[in-house]
Write a protein that holds these residues in place. Structure first.
Motif, PDB file in Angstrom:
ATOM      1  N   THR A 148     -57.791  34.968  15.467  1.00  0.00           N
ATOM      2  CA  THR A 148     -56.801  33.922  15.720  1.00  0.00           C
ATOM      3  C   THR A 148     -55.993  34.197  16.977  1.00  0.00           C
ATOM      4  OG1 THR A 148     -55.364  35.112  14.202  1.00  0.00           O
ATOM      5  CG2 THR A 148     -56.493  33.180  13.339  1.00  0.00           C
TER       6      THR A 148
ATOM      7  N   TYR B 243     -47.588  32.360  11.943  1.00  0.00           N
ATOM      8  CA  TYR B 243     -47.731  30.904  11.932  1.00  0.00           C
ATOM      9  C   TYR B 243     -47.275  30.303  13.259  1.00  0.00           C
ATOM     10  CZ  TYR B 243     -48.699  30.551   6.936  1.00  0.00           C
ATOM     11  OH  TYR B 243     -49.271  30.627   5.699  1.00  0.00           O
TER      12      TYR B 243
ATOM     13  N   LEU C 221     -53.876  36.686  17.441  1.00  0.00           N
ATOM     14  CA  LEU C 221     -52.593  37.353  17.203  1.00  0.00           C
ATOM     15  C   LEU C 221     -52.603  38.776  17.730  1.00  0.00           C
ATOM     16  CD1 LEU C 221     -51.925  36.024  13.631  1.00  0.00           C
ATOM     17  CD2 LEU C 221     -50.534  35.577  15.643  1.00  0.00           C
ATOM     18  N   LEU C 222     -53.787  39.359  17.804  1.00  0.00           N
ATOM     19  CA  LEU C 222     -53.876  40.722  18.300  1.00  0.00           C
ATOM     20  C   LEU C 222     -54.825  40.794  19.491  1.00  0.00           C
ATOM     21  CD1 LEU C 222     -54.247  42.799  15.006  1.00  0.00           C
ATOM     22  CD2 LEU C 222     -52.202  42.464  16.371  1.00  0.00           C
ATOM     23  N   HIS C 223     -54.546  41.696  20.392  1.00  0.00           N
ATOM     24  CA  HIS C 223     -55.463  41.981  21.491  1.00  0.00           C
ATOM     25  C   HIS C 223     -56.500  42.970  21.008  1.00  0.00           C
ATOM     26  CE1 HIS C 223     -53.165  40.674  25.225  1.00  0.00           C
ATOM     27  NE2 HIS C 223     -52.521  40.193  24.187  1.00  0.00           N
TER      28      HIS C 223
ATOM     29  N   LYS D  82     -56.811  38.467  12.452  1.00  0.00           N
ATOM     30  CA  LYS D  82     -55.783  38.366  13.479  1.00  0.00           C
ATOM     31  C   LYS D  82     -56.379  38.433  14.868  1.00  0.00           C
ATOM     32  CE  LYS D  82     -51.774  39.618  10.902  1.00  0.00           C
ATOM     33  NZ  LYS D  82     -50.866  40.645  10.456  1.00  0.00           N
TER      34      LYS D  82
ATOM     35  N   THR E 267     -49.678  30.965  16.129  1.00  0.00           N
ATOM     36  CA  THR E 267     -50.963  30.261  16.157  1.00  0.00           C
ATOM     37  C   THR E 267     -50.770  28.757  16.355  1.00  0.00           C
ATOM     38  OG1 THR E 267     -50.895  30.236  13.747  1.00  0.00           O
ATOM     39  CG2 THR E 267     -52.274  31.904  14.768  1.00  0.00           C
ATOM     40  N   LYS E 268     -49.570  28.361  16.737  1.00  0.00           N
ATOM     41  CA  LYS E 268     -49.332  26.934  16.978  1.00  0.00           C
ATOM     42  C   LYS E 268     -49.282  26.653  18.475  1.00  0.00           C
ATOM     43  CE  LYS E 268     -47.465  25.417  12.740  1.00  0.00           C
ATOM     44  NZ  LYS E 268     -48.061  26.544  12.038  1.00  0.00           N
ATOM     45  N   PRO E 269     -49.758  25.473  18.865  1.00  0.00           N
ATOM     46  CA  PRO E 269     -49.782  25.162  20.300  1.00  0.00           C
ATOM     47  C   PRO E 269     -48.396  24.791  20.798  1.00  0.00           C
ATOM     48  CG  PRO E 269     -50.598  23.318  19.050  1.00  0.00           C
ATOM     49  CD  PRO E 269     -50.326  24.398  18.060  1.00  0.00           C
TER      50      PRO E 269
ATOM     51  N   ILE F   8     -57.461  25.413  15.847  1.00  0.00           N
ATOM     52  CA  ILE F   8     -57.527  26.315  14.696  1.00  0.00           C
ATOM     53  C   ILE F   8     -56.356  26.085  13.755  1.00  0.00           C
ATOM     54  CG2 ILE F   8     -58.669  28.109  16.021  1.00  0.00           C
ATOM     55  CD1 ILE F   8     -55.891  29.594  15.879  1.00  0.00           C
TER      56      ILE F   8
ATOM     57  N   LYS G 200     -55.291  26.825  20.279  1.00  0.00           N
ATOM     58  CA  LYS G 200     -54.471  26.752  19.069  1.00  0.00           C
ATOM     59  C   LYS G 200     -54.572  25.391  18.386  1.00  0.00           C
ATOM     60  CE  LYS G 200     -51.002  30.043  20.648  1.00  0.00           C
ATOM     61  NZ  LYS G 200     -49.620  30.099  21.145  1.00  0.00           N
TER      62      LYS G 200
ATOM     63  N   LEU H 261     -54.229  28.442  10.471  1.00  0.00           N
ATOM     64  CA  LEU H 261     -54.156  29.671   9.692  1.00  0.00           C
ATOM     65  C   LEU H 261     -53.329  29.392   8.440  1.00  0.00           C
ATOM     66  CD1 LEU H 261     -54.340  32.863   9.458  1.00  0.00           C
ATOM     67  CD2 LEU H 261     -52.237  32.904  10.771  1.00  0.00           C
TER      68      LEU H 261
END
Lengths: 273, 350, 263
Positions: free
Chosen positions: B69, C102, B71-73, B66, C105-107, B97, B94, B99
């Motif tokens: 990707t 999901y 999702l986390l700092h 995460k 993580t999408k642009p 990549i 984004k 996920l």
């Protein structure tokens, strides 16, 4: 005698179980209750406005009467309401009804206890609240004798049974159709309009309130409210008529639901759940 | 491609105690627990590499993913992925990549997977030509011809997973994160998914990071593995070395023919074979631990000397290898989880 | 800028398309849904008629004026059911199941995605029914409307939609803090019921509390029936801008602190 003993035992266990489940959702229960108070509140605001415009009173109701009336609606609505249509519909649609049918105990008893639990919870919340409010605001006090109070309790009881049975009837419709909830919604809309939840009966056009005396709507909310607000004090004939109509509908619909239950089980067996 | 230095992620977890009294008390005086999900990890991954993340649940694999990707700092440390700082969550990043989480679906449940493809095409702004080319290529590679026009809810778990993969690779990501991509699949499907990942990696030179419970996934796909436990990177290197370092032995199970004399642990013929240890003797079943080098020799002796009905040679399970790894390296870190109380003014309990 | 607008327009179109395909799966329900909507509308008209059976006006609003207001209410309710309610439940699901990862993580702007991904298209029938009721009120009461009033009406209606959106998003944000949002949306719906009637029905402290809800319907309707004060427009516009900005801020704040379900 033995059967009764076991029924009592089962009921006390079911009640405590459902009570524990309700407590787990107490925050939700309170939110649902508050939400349900909004509707009568809006109606109250409207009728107060109208009665002020009319110079203080309309159709035999002054502002005080309207406040008491709609407080009554709030309480009676909560104490007679049933929700089992959602459970039944969901159970039948999702197929979770089958395991419940396998037990040697009609699933309706669970629903009855759940219903009782919520009503008990609401009663415990609402009754002291009204007492407190009446102590602060004299407008909300009721003048009612013990006889009316007794009739009120009887009416609440029968109305609870009636509304529960109606919910059950619509819920069981799920055996045949996927639109049972929608059908119940239509009924609920009619009930909302005709049961006295938006206005006291005497404010309806005469033909409508006349007809309504013979329908199951007025008896389920309007009658108990009229009893608790002291409107029907001394009108024993009207009280007895109202209670009789209410009882007749209840008995008839219980009969219908027994027949429907048997037919429904046959249908459920035929399509294999 | 990926450059990680001293990466840490600490959570504050609100400690809930049961009971009304404790609930009231926690209104005024909240207790927090620091969880060091990732605690000082450094590594680098080159373009086109396939790397497996191993570790038990709650070890920090998912948190690391995460962090990578965005999702986390991160709490502290340096982190660059493809030249981007992930947690800034820029759209350029984004677009590069993808996920895929084996336990979570992103397909539209009631519709065919091809509809999800269309939504992704709009999200990633894929132009018509490359969309068509990539979609047809993936459908071909995953053999989805008969599947993509059926509603997702009617698909088997394996078919669904293939569709998930296709949907998340439409935009040709340079970096793919696969979190348990084969979980719950049958052996056949696992193999199919594995082959696809391999093929995709070779064809597109994509960098792939993979976590899995299945040892075979990792050993079949990744040359390099990282073992994470309690937020620490315990091992980073070739998988073959991991196995020989933490699990140098294989397990040999012998099933003797009915009627043969019952075996005794100490006086079996193997006591003279050298590098062999008895794990368990139960009636006619004997389990031995044999080092890799000695295995073929031992098997030959067994076949020629003993009245056996059946025998199996097994690699130690992933759990065993990892378990070995932890016993060796983590017993000294027991005190990592500590409790501290904070006043209410410490704010929110994320 | 233009490119972004084009991208999101295209994405929105794609959402509508998938929702149409999705709803085709349940097309048998369409007729009965529309029937239900109509019945509900008819009943709310009947209710208003009952009030006016006893009074020539309510809080200085005539029957036709209240019809217009009811139409605005119905149209706004339709908007809630069209895109707010369905997406709200989905967001809760996304957070509980961890599938929000999901989206993140999408642009694509996550707030946009979470607000408009799911649309219940047949609810637009309610919006149409509401506007039909507005038309009926205007026609039945022979109420003249100038172009300027029309402009104000459209402006205030859109403002009301924006405020509802911001309010609703603010509520949705609570799901990041693990509050059961389904109940909040029920509470919101109940409170919104108070906007069925003109604001002048409420007094005192109640008016203060219900003001934000009541002005959503009262002000747009007031624009058509010439009851609008110029400061009302300013209040609404200011409220809308302020709330949209804070909703956006709150969304970013919640995301920054978002930790996924599985960690």
């Amino acid at each position: 005698m033995r059967a009764l003993h076991w029924l009592w035992k089962k009921y006390s266990i079911l009640f405590t179980t459902e009570w524990a489940m309700m407590l787990a959702y107490r925050a939700e229960s309170i939110i649902w209750m508050i939400g349900a108070l909004v509707q009568p509140f809006v109606s109250m605001a409207i009728w107060l406005t109208i009665s002020i415009q009319a110079g203080g009173s309309i159709g035999g109701y002054n502002q005080n009467d309207f406040i008491v009336y709609f407080l009554g609606v709030m309480v009676v609505e909560r104490l007679t309401r049933a929700w089992n249509v959602w459970n039944l519909e969901n159970d039948i649609r999702e197929g979770t009804f089958t395991p419940k049918l396998l037990r040697p105990f009609n699933p309706v008893h669970w629903e009855i206890n759940q219903n009782l639990v919520y009503k008990f919870f609401y009663a415990v919340l609402l009754a002291p609240t009204w007492v407190l409010v009446a102590w602060i605001f004299p407008e909300t006090r009721i003048q009612v004798d013990l006889v009316s109070m007794g009739w009120f309790l009887i009416a609440i009881l029968i109305s609870s049974v009636l509304r529960f049975v109606i919910c059950h009837l619509f819920g069981m419709m799920s055996f045949w159709t996927s639109r049972a909830l929608s059908m119940y919604m239509v009924f609920e809309m009619l009930h909302f309009f005709l049961a006295g939840r938006i206005a006291p009966m005497s404010l309806f056009p005469a033909w409508l309130s006349e007809m309504n005396q013979w329908l199951p709507f007025y008896g389920s909310v309007g009658l108990p409210v009229d009893l608790i607000s002291g409107r029907l004090m001394g009108h024993t004939d009207l009280i007895i008529q109202g209670i009789l109509v209410l009882t007749a509908w209840t008995v008839a619909l219980i009969g219908l639901s027994v027949w429907q239950w048997r037919a429904g089980l046959k249908q459920y067996g035929a399509i294999g759940g | 491609m990926i450059d990680v230095k001293d990466l840490t992620k600490h959570y504050k977890v609100h400690v809930r105690e049961s009971g009304l009294r404790a609930a009231l008390k926690s209104l005024v005086n909240r207790k927090f627990r620091d969880v060091r999900a990732v605690d000082g990890i450094s590594f680098q991954i080159a373009e086109g590499e396939m790397v497996g993340f191993l570790g038990p649940n709650g070890a920090g694999k998912t948190t690391t993913m995460k962090l990578l990707t965005g999702l986390l700092h991160p709490t502290s440390g340096e982190l660059r992925v493809g030249g981007f700082v992930p947690f800034k969550q820029s759209n350029e990043f984004k677009r590069n990549i993808s996920l895929v989480m084996g336990q979570k679906s992103q397909l539209i449940w009631d519709l065919p997977a091809s509809e999800t493809f269309e939504v992704h095409r709009a999200i990633y702004e894929i132009d018509d030509r490359s969309f068509k080319k990539q979609r047809d290529g993936l459908v071909e590679l995953l053999q989805l011809q008969a599947v993509i026009d059926k509603p997702v809810r009617q698909l088997s778990l394996g078919e669904r997973m293939k569709c998930e993969l296709a949907a998340s690779l439409l935009h040709q990501p340079k970096l793919v994160f696969l979190d348990e991509p084969t979980i719950g699949l049958d052996v056949h499907m696992q193999e199919a998914v594995r082959q696809f990942i391999q093929a995709y990696n070779q064809e597109f030179k994509a960098t792939i990071l993979l976590t899995s419970h299945y040892m075979t996934d990792v050993s079949a796909l990744c040359e390099r593995v990282m073992v994470i436990n309690r937020g620490h990177l315990l091992y980073d290197g070739k998988i073959s070395e991991l196995i020989s370092r933490f699990a140098p032995n294989k397990r040999l199970t012998l099933q003797f023919a009915p009627g043969s004399a019952e075996m005794q642990a100490d006086d079996g013929p193997w006591s003279t074979w050298g590098d062999v240890r008895v794990v368990r003797v139960e009636g006619l079943v004997v389990e031995l631990e044999v080092s890799r080098e000695a295995m073929s020799d031992v098997v030959q002796r067994v076949l020629s000397q003993l009245p056996i009905q059946d025998f199996t040679v097994e690699d130690p399970s992933l759990e065993d290898v990892i378990g070995q790894a932890f016993n060796v390296e983590t017993s000294k870190r027991e005190d990592d989880f500590h409790f501290n109380g904070h006043g209410a003014d410490d704010g929110d309990d994320w | 800028m233009w490119r972004a607008v084009k991208k999101y327009a295209r994405l929105f179109r794609e959402f509508i398309r998938t929702c149409i395909v999705e709803e085709m799966e349940y097309r048998a329900h369409f007729v009965s849904n529309v029937f239900m909507s109509m019945l509900l509308l008819a009943l709310s008209v009947l209710t208003v008629q009952l009030y006016f059976y006893r009074a020539p006006s309510i809080g200085n609003w005539t029957f036709d004026q209240v019809m217009i207001l009811l139409g605005v209410f119905q149209a706004l309710q339709g908007c809630i059911d069209f895109y707010l309610q369905p997406n709200m439940n989905r967001l809760v699901q996304h957070i509980r199941k961890g599938t929000l990862d999901y989206i993140l993580t999408k642009p694509v702007d996550s707030m946009f995605f979470c607000s408009f991904r799911h649309l219940v298209l047949w609810r637009l029938v309610d919006v149409a029914g509401g506007f039909a009721l507005v038309g009926y009120g205007l026609w039945h009461g022979s109420i003249p409307v100038t172009v300027w009033q029309w402009f104000l009406f459209v402006l205030l209606f859109l403002t009301a939609v924006a405020i509802l959106y911001a309010l609703w998003m603010a509520m949705m944000m609570f799901s990041f803090w693990a509050v059961k949002v389904d109940n909040l949306s029920y509470l919101f719906q109940s409170l919104f019921e108070t906007a069925r009637v003109p604001m002048s029905v409420y007094r005192g402290i109640v008016l203060v509390v219900l003001m934000p809800m009541a002005c959503l319907t009262t002000f747009p309707a007031a624009a058509l029936v010439n009851k609008l004060h110029s400061q009302d427009v300013l209040i609404m516009l200011g409220l809308a801008v302020g709330m949209l900005v804070s909703a956006r801020w709150l969304w970013n704040y919640a995301l920054r602190h978002y930790t996924s379900a599985s960690s």
